[in-house]
Design an enzyme around this catalytic site. Structure first.
Site, short mmCIF file in Angstrom:
data_model
loop_
_atom_site.label_atom_id
_atom_site.label_comp_id
_atom_site.label_asym_id
_atom_site.label_seq_id
_atom_site.Cartn_x
_atom_site.Cartn_y
_atom_site.Cartn_z
N HIS A 1 1.06 -1.53 -0.08
CA HIS A 1 0.22 -0.18 -0.06
C HIS A 1 0.89 1.28 -0.13
CE1 HIS A 1 -4.01 1.67 1.18
NE2 HIS A 1 -3.42 3.03 1.40
N GLU B 1 -10.87 3.10 7.71
CA GLU B 1 -9.84 4.39 7.39
C GLU B 1 -10.12 5.75 8.07
OE1 GLU B 1 -6.60 6.93 5.86
OE2 GLU B 1 -7.51 6.21 4.52
N ASP C 1 2.11 3.81 2.92
CA ASP C 1 0.71 4.50 2.13
C ASP C 1 1.18 5.58 1.72
OD1 ASP C 1 -1.80 5.67 2.20
OD2 ASP C 1 -2.35 6.53 3.53
N GLY D 1 -10.16 7.51 -1.97
CA GLY D 1 -11.29 8.96 -1.64
C GLY D 1 -11.86 8.95 -0.08
N HIS E 1 -10.19 0.89 0.34
CA HIS E 1 -9.58 1.94 1.08
C HIS E 1 -10.51 1.38 2.00
CE1 HIS E 1 -6.78 3.25 -0.83
NE2 HIS E 1 -5.71 4.20 -0.13
N HIS F 1 0.89 5.05 -2.07
CA HIS F 1 0.26 5.38 -3.11
C HIS F 1 1.42 6.74 -4.10
CE1 HIS F 1 -3.40 5.75 -2.15
NE2 HIS F 1 -3.47 5.41 -1.37
N ASP G 1 2.10 8.22 -5.89
CA ASP G 1 1.84 10.79 -5.88
C ASP G 1 1.69 10.62 -4.68
OD1 ASP G 1 -0.91 8.85 -4.86
OD2 ASP G 1 -2.11 10.89 -5.58
#
Length: 372
Positions: free
Chosen positions: A20, A211, A308, A181, A208, A22, A24
Site C-alpha cells: 500500500h 480508515e 501509505d 477517496g 480503502h 501511493h 502521488d
C-alpha cells in the site's frame, strides 16, 4: 517483549514487501520543487527540507479530508508523461534502496489527465518509469519487482474507464484495482458496475476502508465491493470487544470477543494493509502504542504493514517496521507480517511462493538476517 538484539540497521537490511504505497504520495521533495518550477505551480516552500516539513505538518492536521488536500501539489507535477516516468523511476529506486523486494504502487489515472494525457498514456508512462527504476536498482545491486494498482476515486465517475484500463494492461504490469477517496458518503455501490466487471474478469481489488469510516465501510468493501484485501482496515477493532487489560496483557486480548464481521475477516484471512504512521496523522489513534495494529496482529488477523504516503508522513518501509519494534514487536513479528504480505501480493501463486522461499525465508534466518 522487546527483541533487544534487533537494531534499526537489522530492520533496514531485511527484505520488505510493500502492498500500500501511493505514487502521488511518495514524490521526492526536490522533484516536487523542480517540476513545479517547470509547470509554474506555486508550492508552499522553496527548499526541499522546508517543503518536506510543510507536507508533514499539513498531513498531520487530524482529518483525512485535510490530509488528502496535500496531494494537489504532487498531482500538479504529475500531468506530463516525462514527469510521471521520472517520479515512478525514483519511487522504485527509493524503495529498492530501502530493501523492498516487492512493491505495489497505486495511483488514479483519472487524476493525471488534466493536460491531455489519456489513461493509456498515463499507465504507459508509469510502466516505463518502473522499468527504468528496476534497471537502475539492479545496477546498484538491488532486485525489486513492482506491480501497478490503478485507483478508482470514490467521489468521481470514472470507475468504468479505470476498470477497462486495468483490464487492458493486466498483462503489462497492472496487477489490480483500488477504490480510494473519502469513505463517508461514497460507498462502493457507487461504482458497482466497474467492481462487478472486475470480479467477472477475475481482476483482484483492494478497497480503502476502516480508515475514515468504521465497520460498515469494511463490510461494504468486502461484501458489495468484492475486495480481496482491505486498504488500512484498522477500525475493524471497533467490531472487537477486548477483555480486561493487565500488565502482562495490556490490550486484554485473552478475553477478546469478536463480532461477526471481525470473525469473518479473520476466518477468511483477508489481508489488512495497515499503515500505522499515516493513521496517526489522521488521528485514527493517539499513539502507536494505542494503535490497533498490535492487537489485530496478536489476535491472528492477516496484518501487513505499509507506508501509505511516504512524503506526507515522512516515512519509509524501514521506519514503519522500526517504530513497531520500538513498541515491542520482535523479529518474529516482522517475519510474520512480511510473509503475510508476500502471500497477499497481486501476483500468481507460483511467484508468491518463489518470493517467500527464495528471498524472504533465507533472510529471516539468523545467518541470513543481513541479506536484503
Amino acid at each position: 517483549m522487546t527483541d533487544a538484539a534487533l537494531t534499526r540497521d537489522d530492520v533496514a537490511a531485511l527484505p520488505k514487501v510493500l502492498l500500500h504505497d501511493h505514487l502521488d504520495g511518495g514524490v521526492r521533495p526536490q522533484t516536487v520543487l523542480e517540476l513545479a518550477g517547470e509547470v509554474g505551480h506555486p508550492v508552499p516552500a522553496d527548499e526541499p527540507t522546508a517543503l518536506a516539513r510543510w507536507f508533514l505538518t499539513a498531513a498531520s492536521s487530524g482529518s483525512l479530508e485535510d490530509y488528502l488536500t496535500t496531494f494537489e501539489h504532487t498531482l500538479a507535477v504529475m500531468q506530463r508523461a516525462d514527469h510521471l516516468r521520472r517520479i515512478a523511476a525514483e519511487a522504485v529506486v527509493d524503495l529498492a534502496q530501502d530493501g523492498v523486494v516487492h512493491a505495489e504502487l497505486r495511483y488514479a489515472p483519472e487524476l493525471h489527465q488534466r493536460e491531455g494525457l489519456t489513461g493509456d498514456d498515463v499507465v504507459g508512462a508509469v510502466a516505463d518509469g518502473i522499468a527504468d527504476g528496476i534497471a537502475r536498482a539492479a545496477e546498484a545491486g538491488r532486485r525489486i519487482r513492482v506491480v501497478q494498482i490503478l485507483t478508482i476515486m470514490r467521489q468521481a465517475d470514472h470507475g468504468r474507464a479505470t476498470a477497462e484500463l486495468a483490464l487492458r494492461w493486466r498483462h503489462a504490469g497492472v496487477g489490480g484495482v483500488d477504490l480510494a477517496g473519502p469513505e463517508d458518503g461514497y460507498g462502493p455501490a457507487r461504482h458497482q458496475y466497474a467492481l462487478r466487471r472486475l470480479r467477472q474478469a477475475s481482476m483482484p481489488v483492494t478497497i480503502h476502508a476502516g480508515e475514515g469510516a468504521g465497520v460498515v465501510s469494511i463490510a461494504e468493501a468486502l461484501h458489495l465491493g468484492g475486495a480481496v484485501r482491505i486498504g488500512h482496515g484498522a477500525r475493524l477493532i471497533e467490531d472487537i470487544t477486548l477483555g480486561r487489560a493487565t500488565e502482562d496483557d495490556p490490550w486484554g486480548l485473552d478475553g477478546a470477543s469478536l463480532g461477526e464481521l471481525a470473525h469473518w475477516v479473520r476466518d477468511q484471512q483477508v489481508p489488512l494493509e495497515v499503515c500505522p504512521t499515516s493513521n496517526l496523522h489522521t488521528h485514527l489513534a493517539p499513539s502507536l502504542a494505542a494503535h490497533p495494529v498490535t492487537a489485530l496482529q496478536r489476535l491472528g488477523f492477516a496484518v501487513t504493514i505499509s507506508t501509505d504516503n511516504r512524503l506526507m508522513s515522512q516515512t519509509s518501509p524501514t521506519t514503519e517496521l522500526w517504530r513497531l519494534v520500538e513498541i515491542g514487536w520482535t523479529l518474529e513479528d516482522l517475519r510474520d507480517v512480511t510473509l503475510t504480505a508476500a502471500w497477499s501480493t497481486f501476483v500468481h501463486a507460483d511467484e508468491r511462493e518463489a518470493l517467500v522461499e527464495d528471498v524472504l525465508l533465507p533472510a529471516f534466518t539468523p545467518k541470513g538476517r543481513h541479506r536484503a
